[in-house]
Scaffold this active site. Structure first.
Site, PDB file in Angstrom:
ATOM      1  N   LYS A  70       0.811  -1.228   0.000  1.00 40.01           N
ATOM      2  CA  LYS A  70       0.000   0.000   0.000  1.00 40.01           C
ATOM      3  C   LYS A  70       0.843   1.275   0.000  1.00 40.01           C
ATOM      4  O   LYS A  70       0.451   2.274  -0.605  1.00 40.01           O
ATOM      5  CB  LYS A  70      -0.966  -0.011   1.191  1.00 40.01           C
ATOM      6  N   ASN A  91      -5.170   1.692  -1.695  1.00 41.22           N
ATOM      7  CA  ASN A  91      -5.700   0.332  -1.877  1.00 41.22           C
ATOM      8  C   ASN A  91      -6.442   0.170  -3.201  1.00 41.22           C
ATOM      9  O   ASN A  91      -6.992  -0.891  -3.471  1.00 41.22           O
ATOM     10  CB  ASN A  91      -6.598  -0.089  -0.705  1.00 41.22           C
ATOM     11  N   ASP A 106     -11.070   2.292   1.952  1.00 42.47           N
ATOM     12  CA  ASP A 106     -11.475   1.597   3.186  1.00 42.47           C
ATOM     13  C   ASP A 106     -12.394   2.460   4.059  1.00 42.47           C
ATOM     14  O   ASP A 106     -13.410   1.977   4.568  1.00 42.47           O
ATOM     15  CB  ASP A 106     -10.235   1.194   4.004  1.00 42.47           C
ATOM     16  N   GLY A 131      -7.190  -0.510  17.540  1.00 47.47           N
ATOM     17  CA  GLY A 131      -6.299  -0.874  16.436  1.00 47.47           C
ATOM     18  C   GLY A 131      -5.934   0.368  15.656  1.00 47.47           C
ATOM     19  O   GLY A 131      -6.778   1.250  15.448  1.00 47.47           O
ATOM     20  N   GLY A 133      -3.553   0.160  12.780  1.00 47.11           N
ATOM     21  CA  GLY A 133      -2.832  -0.200  11.558  1.00 47.11           C
ATOM     22  C   GLY A 133      -3.526   0.448  10.368  1.00 47.11           C
ATOM     23  O   GLY A 133      -4.208   1.477  10.516  1.00 47.11           O
ATOM     24  N   ASN A 155      -4.767   1.304  21.185  1.00 47.82           N
ATOM     25  CA  ASN A 155      -3.879   0.391  20.464  1.00 47.82           C
ATOM     26  C   ASN A 155      -2.839  -0.179  21.406  1.00 47.82           C
ATOM     27  O   ASN A 155      -2.422   0.476  22.362  1.00 47.82           O
ATOM     28  CB  ASN A 155      -3.194   1.120  19.293  1.00 47.82           C
ATOM     29  N   LEU A 223     -14.157  -5.419  12.101  1.00 47.97           N
ATOM     30  CA  LEU A 223     -13.798  -5.361  10.673  1.00 47.97           C
ATOM     31  C   LEU A 223     -13.470  -6.734  10.104  1.00 47.97           C
ATOM     32  O   LEU A 223     -13.406  -6.923   8.892  1.00 47.97           O
ATOM     33  CB  LEU A 223     -12.612  -4.407  10.455  1.00 47.97           C
TER      34      LEU A 223
HETATM   35  P1  NAP Z   1      -2.378  -4.010  10.373  1.00 45.90           P
HETATM   36  O1  NAP Z   1      -2.031  -2.818   9.554  1.00 45.90           O
HETATM   37  O2  NAP Z   1      -1.404  -5.128  10.482  1.00 45.90           O
HETATM   38  O3  NAP Z   1      -2.693  -3.481  11.863  1.00 45.90           O
HETATM   39  C1  NAP Z   1      -3.029  -4.370  12.881  1.00 45.90           C
HETATM   40  C2  NAP Z   1      -3.433  -3.601  14.130  1.00 45.90           C
HETATM   41  O4  NAP Z   1      -3.891  -4.558  15.093  1.00 45.90           O
HETATM   42  C3  NAP Z   1      -2.292  -2.841  14.803  1.00 45.90           C
HETATM   43  O5  NAP Z   1      -2.820  -1.695  15.393  1.00 45.90           O
HETATM   44  C4  NAP Z   1      -1.785  -3.822  15.845  1.00 45.90           C
HETATM   45  O6  NAP Z   1      -1.240  -3.199  16.973  1.00 45.90           O
HETATM   46  C5  NAP Z   1      -3.078  -4.488  16.252  1.00 45.90           C
HETATM   47  N1  NAP Z   1      -2.848  -5.856  16.722  1.00 45.90           N
HETATM   48  C6  NAP Z   1      -2.354  -6.894  16.002  1.00 45.90           C
HETATM   49  N2  NAP Z   1      -2.313  -8.010  16.752  1.00 45.90           N
HETATM   50  C7  NAP Z   1      -2.751  -7.655  17.981  1.00 45.90           C
HETATM   51  C8  NAP Z   1      -2.923  -8.356  19.200  1.00 45.90           C
HETATM   52  N3  NAP Z   1      -2.634  -9.664  19.298  1.00 45.90           N
HETATM   53  N4  NAP Z   1      -3.422  -7.697  20.256  1.00 45.90           N
HETATM   54  C9  NAP Z   1      -3.717  -6.381  20.173  1.00 45.90           C
HETATM   55  N5  NAP Z   1      -3.580  -5.651  19.032  1.00 45.90           N
HETATM   56  C10 NAP Z   1      -3.103  -6.282  17.960  1.00 45.90           C
HETATM   57  O7  NAP Z   1      -3.725  -4.674   9.878  1.00 45.90           O
HETATM   58  P2  NAP Z   1      -4.960  -3.941   9.146  1.00 45.90           P
HETATM   59  O8  NAP Z   1      -4.750  -3.981   7.681  1.00 45.90           O
HETATM   60  O9  NAP Z   1      -5.205  -2.644   9.813  1.00 45.90           O
HETATM   61  O10 NAP Z   1      -6.142  -4.967   9.444  1.00 45.90           O
HETATM   62  C11 NAP Z   1      -6.702  -5.089  10.744  1.00 45.90           C
HETATM   63  C12 NAP Z   1      -7.946  -5.979  10.684  1.00 45.90           C
HETATM   64  O11 NAP Z   1      -8.940  -5.352   9.906  1.00 45.90           O
HETATM   65  C13 NAP Z   1      -7.693  -7.356  10.055  1.00 45.90           C
HETATM   66  O12 NAP Z   1      -8.448  -8.306  10.742  1.00 45.90           O
HETATM   67  C14 NAP Z   1      -8.226  -7.198   8.647  1.00 45.90           C
HETATM   68  O13 NAP Z   1      -8.697  -8.412   8.109  1.00 45.90           O
HETATM   69  C15 NAP Z   1      -9.398  -6.243   8.907  1.00 45.90           C
HETATM   70  N6  NAP Z   1      -9.753  -5.467   7.706  1.00 45.90           N
HETATM   71  C16 NAP Z   1     -11.011  -5.581   7.238  1.00 45.90           C
HETATM   72  C17 NAP Z   1     -11.392  -4.840   6.140  1.00 45.90           C
HETATM   73  C18 NAP Z   1     -12.799  -4.956   5.625  1.00 45.90           C
HETATM   74  O14 NAP Z   1     -13.046  -4.504   4.503  1.00 45.90           O
HETATM   75  N7  NAP Z   1     -13.708  -5.525   6.382  1.00 45.90           N
HETATM   76  C19 NAP Z   1     -10.480  -3.970   5.509  1.00 45.90           C
HETATM   77  C20 NAP Z   1      -9.175  -3.872   6.027  1.00 45.90           C
HETATM   78  C21 NAP Z   1      -8.824  -4.637   7.145  1.00 45.90           C
HETATM   79  P3  NAP Z   1       0.316  -2.755  17.059  1.00 45.90           P
HETATM   80  O15 NAP Z   1       0.385  -1.381  16.452  1.00 45.90           O
HETATM   81  O16 NAP Z   1       0.605  -2.784  18.508  1.00 45.90           O
HETATM   82  O17 NAP Z   1       1.083  -3.785  16.265  1.00 45.90           O
END
Ligand code: NAP
Length: 289
Positions: A70, A91, A106, A131, A133, A155, A223
């Site tokens: 991205k 994206n 998004d 969260g 990310g 977070n 999500l």
């Molecule tokens: P990402 O960029 O990797 O960010 C992950 C986030 O979750 C970070 O803030 C991380 O915290 C936190 N995290 C990860 N593991 C954790 C844990 N065990 N305990 C507590 N916090 C944790 O991922 P992303 O792209 O944002 O995606 C996040 C979620 O959203 C995923 O499940 C993805 O499938 C979903 N999503 C859904 C859609 C949709 O269209 N429905 C679109 C995008 C994403 P740290 O900063 O501390 O690492």
């Protein structure tokens, strides 16, 4: 039928073969009777910029971008929409005449899903996003722009929470777990609760926040879309909160890409039905393995 005139769109990612985007976008093209097809390309990390050049060379009609490309695609496109410019992540890539434009769908997909599928207007709502990310940042940015009354970001790591709060505008701040209890809208933007985590192998249910803080009158959005009902959503429903999974956001962000690429209106119903069918197929496959 695919012919020499068929236009091709694609998602790039690593991995990409489990992406739901081909299911969703091909259903949309079929429902609109457009001579388009959509495939997934697995592009190794570090080659996102090359994929943008390939889009130019091959004349792809549109490109979706997922992890880990991205930011690289953000740097490689000719222009960015204001949302993509602020988020620093792309994206969706589309053509504006002969220039490639990077967008981020998004946040708008999240808001459209709330408004169109759930009848929820976020103006004035007290919101918590857990969260920070890519998804958490996009949702925080969208909620801030859409007029959320208060926006608390929680977070695991403090640095990303501060960055996401900065994207959420004047009403956004780094929050604390107690904010969850007072919130109207709670969003899980972490992967905690996704299929394949410990609970399914007999461990405790993975939860991104204390479910004892949830109750009637709240809307809890996870999500995650696989599984459709995460441990968080199950706990929210037991406590009387409305529980919303990530399918709506997934479909609505793809709908924006479809509009950008084709200039026409997609069938949300066809996209959502295809998504549910494919997720049901995957759930059956998970259960039988
Ligand atoms: P990402 O960029 O990797 O960010 C992950 C986030 O979750 C970070 O803030 C991380 O915290 C936190 N995290 C990860 N593991 C954790 C844990 N065990 N305990 C507590 N916090 C944790 O991922 P992303 O792209 O944002 O995606 C996040 C979620 O959203 C995923 O499940 C993805 O499938 C979903 N999503 C859904 C859609 C949709 O269209 N429905 C679109 C995008 C994403 P740290 O900063 O501390 O690492």
């Amino acid at each position: 039928m695919i012919t020499g005139a068929t236009r091709l769109a694609a998602v790039i990612g690593w991995p990409a073969r489990h992406s739901l985007s081909p299911t969703i976008l091909n259903a949309a093209f079929a429902a609109a009777r457009l001579d388009w097809a959509y495939v997934a390309f697995e592009v190794p990390e570090g080659r996102g910029g090359d994929a943008v050049e390939a889009m130019r060379t091959l004349g792809l009609g549109g490109m979706s971008v997922t992890m880990p490309h991205k930011a690289a695609v953000w740097a490689a496109v000719d222009e960015r929409t204001p949302v993509a410019a602020e988020l620093g992540a792309v994206n969706c890539v589309f053509w504006r005449e002969d220039r490639l434009v990077g967008d981020n769908t998004d946040g708008v997909g999240f808001l459209d899903a709330l408004r169109d599928d759930q009848g929820i207007d976020v103006v004035g709502l007290r919101c918590v996003v857990v969260g920070a990310g890519g998804a958490g940042r996009a949702v925080a940015h969208a909620l801030g722009r859409a007029g959320a009354g208060d926006l608390a970001i929680l977070n695991r790591s403090p640095g990303p929470a501060t960055e996401a709060a900065a994207l959420g505008g004047a009403q956004a701040r780094v929050g604390a777990p107690a904010d969850v209890e007072a919130a109207d809208l709670v969003v899980n933007a972490t992967p905690v609760g996704m299929a394949g985590t410990r609970a399914e192998r007999g461990g405790p249910a993975p939860l991104p926040l204390d479910p004892g803080l949830l109750g009637p009158g709240q809307v809890v959005v996870d999500l995650i879309y696989h599984p459709l009902e995460t441990p968080l959503l199950a706990a929210a429903a037991i406590r009387g909160a409305a529980a919303v999974n990530g399918v709506g956001m997934l479909v609505h962000q793809a709908a924006h890409a479809f509009r950008r690429w084709t200039g026409s209106e997609p069938s949300i119903d066809a996209m959502a039905a295809a998504t549910r069918r494919e997720l049901a197929r995957r759930a059956r496959a998970d259960n039988s393995s």
